[in-house]
Write a protein that holds these residues in place. Structure first.
Motif, PDB file in Angstrom:
ATOM      1  N   ALA A 430      -0.644 -62.015 -30.000  1.00  0.00           N
ATOM      2  CA  ALA A 430      -0.425 -62.396 -28.601  1.00  0.00           C
ATOM      3  C   ALA A 430      -0.290 -61.169 -27.705  1.00  0.00           C
ATOM      4  CB  ALA A 430       0.827 -63.264 -28.500  1.00  0.00           C
ATOM      5  N   GLU A 431       0.425 -60.165 -28.167  1.00  0.00           N
ATOM      6  CA  GLU A 431       0.586 -58.941 -27.372  1.00  0.00           C
ATOM      7  C   GLU A 431      -0.765 -58.288 -27.112  1.00  0.00           C
ATOM      8  OE1 GLU A 431       3.233 -56.739 -29.831  1.00  0.00           O
ATOM      9  OE2 GLU A 431       4.983 -58.004 -29.376  1.00  0.00           O
ATOM     10  N   ARG A 432      -1.577 -58.196 -28.142  1.00  0.00           N
ATOM     11  CA  ARG A 432      -2.911 -57.613 -27.984  1.00  0.00           C
ATOM     12  C   ARG A 432      -3.772 -58.469 -27.057  1.00  0.00           C
ATOM     13  NH1 ARG A 432      -6.969 -57.623 -33.015  1.00  0.00           N
ATOM     14  NH2 ARG A 432      -6.870 -59.833 -32.423  1.00  0.00           N
ATOM     15  N   ALA A 433      -3.694 -59.788 -27.215  1.00  0.00           N
ATOM     16  CA  ALA A 433      -4.511 -60.691 -26.397  1.00  0.00           C
ATOM     17  C   ALA A 433      -4.196 -60.536 -24.923  1.00  0.00           C
ATOM     18  CB  ALA A 433      -4.299 -62.137 -26.851  1.00  0.00           C
ATOM     19  N   LEU A 434      -2.923 -60.520 -24.568  1.00  0.00           N
ATOM     20  CA  LEU A 434      -2.544 -60.441 -23.157  1.00  0.00           C
ATOM     21  C   LEU A 434      -2.926 -59.088 -22.558  1.00  0.00           C
ATOM     22  CD1 LEU A 434       0.892 -62.289 -23.304  1.00  0.00           C
ATOM     23  CD2 LEU A 434      -1.307 -63.155 -22.499  1.00  0.00           C
ATOM     24  N   ALA A 435      -2.794 -58.033 -23.349  1.00  0.00           N
ATOM     25  CA  ALA A 435      -3.212 -56.717 -22.862  1.00  0.00           C
ATOM     26  C   ALA A 435      -4.721 -56.668 -22.664  1.00  0.00           C
ATOM     27  CB  ALA A 435      -2.771 -55.633 -23.849  1.00  0.00           C
ATOM     28  N   ASP A 436      -5.473 -57.228 -23.619  1.00  0.00           N
ATOM     29  CA  ASP A 436      -6.934 -57.200 -23.521  1.00  0.00           C
ATOM     30  C   ASP A 436      -7.438 -58.094 -22.388  1.00  0.00           C
ATOM     31  OD1 ASP A 436      -6.903 -55.485 -25.628  1.00  0.00           O
ATOM     32  OD2 ASP A 436      -7.837 -56.846 -27.074  1.00  0.00           O
ATOM     33  N   LEU A 437      -6.790 -59.239 -22.184  1.00  0.00           N
ATOM     34  CA  LEU A 437      -7.239 -60.114 -21.103  1.00  0.00           C
ATOM     35  C   LEU A 437      -6.940 -59.504 -19.739  1.00  0.00           C
ATOM     36  CD1 LEU A 437      -8.605 -62.925 -20.715  1.00  0.00           C
ATOM     37  CD2 LEU A 437      -6.354 -63.685 -19.960  1.00  0.00           C
ATOM     38  N   THR A 438      -5.796 -58.845 -19.636  1.00  0.00           N
ATOM     39  CA  THR A 438      -5.481 -58.169 -18.378  1.00  0.00           C
ATOM     40  C   THR A 438      -6.520 -57.102 -18.057  1.00  0.00           C
ATOM     41  OG1 THR A 438      -3.105 -58.573 -18.680  1.00  0.00           O
ATOM     42  CG2 THR A 438      -3.734 -56.815 -17.161  1.00  0.00           C
ATOM     43  N   ALA A 439      -6.888 -56.305 -19.068  1.00  0.00           N
ATOM     44  CA  ALA A 439      -7.900 -55.268 -18.859  1.00  0.00           C
ATOM     45  C   ALA A 439      -9.250 -55.885 -18.512  1.00  0.00           C
ATOM     46  CB  ALA A 439      -8.003 -54.396 -20.117  1.00  0.00           C
ATOM     47  N   TRP A 440      -9.599 -56.970 -19.192  1.00  0.00           N
ATOM     48  CA  TRP A 440     -10.870 -57.667 -18.915  1.00  0.00           C
ATOM     49  C   TRP A 440     -10.880 -58.208 -17.496  1.00  0.00           C
ATOM     50  CZ3 TRP A 440     -11.772 -62.890 -17.792  1.00  0.00           C
ATOM     51  CH2 TRP A 440     -13.107 -63.305 -17.842  1.00  0.00           C
ATOM     52  N   ARG A 441      -9.806 -58.857 -17.110  1.00  0.00           N
ATOM     53  CA  ARG A 441      -9.719 -59.403 -15.755  1.00  0.00           C
ATOM     54  C   ARG A 441      -9.866 -58.314 -14.710  1.00  0.00           C
ATOM     55  NH1 ARG A 441      -3.844 -60.669 -13.894  1.00  0.00           N
ATOM     56  NH2 ARG A 441      -3.978 -58.376 -13.977  1.00  0.00           N
ATOM     57  N   ASP A 442      -9.162 -57.232 -14.893  1.00  0.00           N
ATOM     58  CA  ASP A 442      -9.183 -56.158 -13.893  1.00  0.00           C
ATOM     59  C   ASP A 442     -10.531 -55.449 -13.852  1.00  0.00           C
ATOM     60  OD1 ASP A 442      -6.574 -56.820 -13.420  1.00  0.00           O
ATOM     61  OD2 ASP A 442      -5.728 -55.147 -14.574  1.00  0.00           O
ATOM     62  N   ARG A 443     -11.260 -55.489 -14.957  1.00  0.00           N
ATOM     63  CA  ARG A 443     -12.534 -54.778 -15.028  1.00  0.00           C
ATOM     64  C   ARG A 443     -13.717 -55.596 -14.522  1.00  0.00           C
ATOM     65  NH1 ARG A 443     -12.422 -54.165 -19.917  1.00  0.00           N
ATOM     66  NH2 ARG A 443     -14.042 -55.588 -20.673  1.00  0.00           N
ATOM     67  N   VAL A 444     -13.775 -56.892 -14.900  1.00  0.00           N
ATOM     68  CA  VAL A 444     -15.012 -57.627 -14.629  1.00  0.00           C
ATOM     69  C   VAL A 444     -14.843 -58.972 -13.938  1.00  0.00           C
ATOM     70  CG1 VAL A 444     -16.213 -56.555 -16.572  1.00  0.00           C
ATOM     71  CG2 VAL A 444     -14.983 -58.699 -16.924  1.00  0.00           C
ATOM     72  N   ALA A 445     -13.699 -59.580 -13.984  1.00  0.00           N
ATOM     73  CA  ALA A 445     -13.556 -60.912 -13.399  1.00  0.00           C
ATOM     74  C   ALA A 445     -13.664 -60.835 -11.878  1.00  0.00           C
ATOM     75  CB  ALA A 445     -12.224 -61.542 -13.810  1.00  0.00           C
ATOM     76  N   VAL A 446     -14.266 -61.872 -11.278  1.00  0.00           N
ATOM     77  CA  VAL A 446     -14.445 -61.913  -9.830  1.00  0.00           C
ATOM     78  C   VAL A 446     -13.092 -62.093  -9.162  1.00  0.00           C
ATOM     79  CG1 VAL A 446     -15.532 -63.132  -7.913  1.00  0.00           C
ATOM     80  CG2 VAL A 446     -16.717 -62.908 -10.094  1.00  0.00           C
ATOM     81  N   PRO A 447     -12.716 -61.207  -8.246  1.00  0.00           N
ATOM     82  CA  PRO A 447     -11.416 -61.354  -7.599  1.00  0.00           C
ATOM     83  C   PRO A 447     -11.369 -62.534  -6.647  1.00  0.00           C
ATOM     84  CG  PRO A 447     -12.675 -59.621  -6.532  1.00  0.00           C
ATOM     85  CD  PRO A 447     -13.473 -60.056  -7.734  1.00  0.00           C
ATOM     86  N   VAL A 448     -10.164 -63.014  -6.382  1.00  0.00           N
ATOM     87  CA  VAL A 448      -9.959 -64.098  -5.446  1.00  0.00           C
ATOM     88  C   VAL A 448     -10.125 -63.559  -4.026  1.00  0.00           C
ATOM     89  CG1 VAL A 448      -8.280 -65.740  -4.524  1.00  0.00           C
ATOM     90  CG2 VAL A 448      -8.455 -65.361  -6.991  1.00  0.00           C
ATOM     91  N   THR A 449     -11.032 -64.188  -3.241  1.00  0.00           N
ATOM     92  CA  THR A 449     -11.312 -63.697  -1.891  1.00  0.00           C
ATOM     93  C   THR A 449     -11.438 -64.853  -0.916  1.00  0.00           C
ATOM     94  OG1 THR A 449     -13.681 -63.748  -2.363  1.00  0.00           O
ATOM     95  CG2 THR A 449     -12.532 -61.658  -2.711  1.00  0.00           C
ATOM     96  N   ALA A 450     -10.686 -65.928  -1.112  1.00  0.00           N
ATOM     97  CA  ALA A 450     -10.856 -67.142  -0.303  1.00  0.00           C
ATOM     98  C   ALA A 450     -10.486 -66.887   1.155  1.00  0.00           C
ATOM     99  CB  ALA A 450      -9.997 -68.271  -0.860  1.00  0.00           C
TER     100      ALA A 450
END
Length: 452
Positions: A430-450
């Protein structure tokens, strides 16, 4: 070109996945038309016209990150899940489970969706696949839309009857009792040893008779009205087969023919076979053991099987009506049609099982459709995360044996180090997953711009 320059995107279905997808798209600046056929056309399961109406249970399961469902929710929160925000606001006492007041929850999701300035709601039945769009119509997809999906994906790609056998953890199996072999040595598979593709749990006559009695007497789930469909032989519950006669299972999924126990050199009275479910060999399916037994009964009865006394269940068996796609056979890695990357699917229709899993795919579908509208490539989280592991399973599972899957740690990429303590192992995953998802989100996920 920005997402503001294109016409509206269409989301079909106002359940958990569709509501989440519509919200996430709108929050990223997309104009959205959310289509929901209720109340113009009702389903056998729903009672209202509200969005995200819960029809089976009022719990989203655990919130602890050492639990697979808890970890998935933690990942979804990192991606700004609207549905989980509504669930938090409607929460009622339930221990570590995220349990909600169903009415308050549905009201909360409906209010959020209806009040968003970029979401238009249309009450109608959609019969064709939209593009750009997301189909999230769930297990009760209408006949007309189902036919459109079948025509685009192939006649064998869409199933309507979900017969699922339990899955257990490889490391929880007693390998001093269980042996690897295929009947007459005829079957092998990539990654399996030369002895065969199956693990076999041998039973003596006494063990078989005791198991049969427990199976027949086990407490079963009562079916929903919309779940009243006749069994066909390929989906027969194991307890129903047992009721047909004392020898039925021995001449069916538990037949010992062609299997000699290497410990005794003799054929067992009966055998329960386990089939490898994933490439890493962490998950093993009880072949032919689809069941309506309640979870506590599955734990009690199936742990009577030699070698499974300490079995850890990644998934429990069930049988119900459930429209779902054979995702590895007919969808892309980001769960779109293969001939149209902008026609995406989300929710139970993709082959995930459960409230949280369905909602999570709505988030990723919205992220990817936004990326595609911006001219960018679709992406999915890494398999070290629960979200990414689910998507990897939908991409890499064997299409010949594909069945819906819930979140479980057996799907997630293994740790680089061996950890014997099971609780600590899940905490580290779980610790690894949350760290990796945070990095993935910050790197490639489309930011919220509504727009406000």
């Amino acid at each position: 070109m920005t997402v503001h320059d294109v016409g509206p995107v269409h989301v079909i279905g106002g359940g958990l996945a569709g509501s989440e997808a519509a919200w996430q798209l709108a929050e990223r600046g997309c104009r959205v038309v959310l289509h929901e056929m209720r109340p113009v056309r009702q389903t056998p399961a729903h009672k209202t016209e509200r969005f995200a109406e819960l029809v089976c249970s009022n719990t989203f399961k655990s919130t602890e990150t050492a639990n697979a469902h808890g970890l998935l929710k933690a990942e979804m929160r990192l991606l700004g899940s609207m549905v989980l925000e509504a669930a938090d606001a409607a929460r009622v006492p339930g221990g570590t489970a995220l349990t909600v007041d169903r009415d308050a929850f549905a009201d909360g999701v409906t209010e959020r969706v209806q009040s968003h300035p970029l979401i238009e709601i249309v009450r109608e039945e959609v019969t064709a696949i939209p593009s750009p769009g997301i189909i999230a119509t769930g297990p009760l997809t209408s006949d007309a839309l189902s036919e459109s999906i079948r025509q685009r994906t192939g006649s064998d790609a869409l199933s309507f009857y979900d017969a699922i056998a339990p899955i257990v953890a490889f490391e929880s199996i007693d390998h001093d009792i269980v042996f690897r072999a295929s009947r007459y040595g005829k079957e092998t598979m990539e990654g399996a040893s030369e002895e065969g593709a199956y693990l076999n749990c041998p039973m003596s006559r006494e063990e078989y008779e005791a198991f049969l009695d427990a199976l027949i007497a086990g407490d079963q789930y009562k079916t929903h009205e919309f779940d009243q469909v006749p069994y066909f032989e390929g989906c027969m519950p194991v307890e129903v087969m047992a009721q047909r006669g004392r020898e039925t299972l021995r001449f069916g999924p538990m037949k010992p023919v062609g299997l000699d126990d290497p410990r005794t050199g003799r054929r067992p009275w009966a055998v329960v076979q386990l089939r490898q479910e994933d490439r890493a060999g962490a998950m093993w399916n009880l072949v032919g053991f689809q069941t309506r037994l309640r979870i506590v009964e599955q734990q009690r009865v199936f742990r009577m099987i030699p070698g499974l006394a300490n079995a850890e269940f990644f998934r429990y068996g069930q049988i119900h009506r459930n429209a779902y796609l054979n995702a590895p056979a007919c969808l892309t890695p980001h769960l779109s049609l293969r001939d149209d990357p902008m026609a995406l699917f989300a929710g139970q229709l993709t082959g995930v099982e459960g409230y949280t899993e369905s909602t999570a795919t709505g988030i990723i579908a919205a992220i990817n459709l936004t990326r595609l509208l911006r001219g960018e490539e679709p992406i999915v989280p890494p398999p070290t995360t629960m979200l990414g592991a689910l998507y990897r399973h939908l991409r890499e599972a064997d299409p010949r044996h594909f069945q819906p899957m819930n979140a479980n740690f057996g799907l997630v990429e293994a740790l680089d180090v061996e950890v014997r303590d099971k609780r600590r192992k899940k905490e580290m995953l779980a610790e690894r997953a949350l760290a990796d998802l945070t990095a993935w989100r910050d790197r490639v996920a489309v930011p919220v711009t509504a727009a406000s």
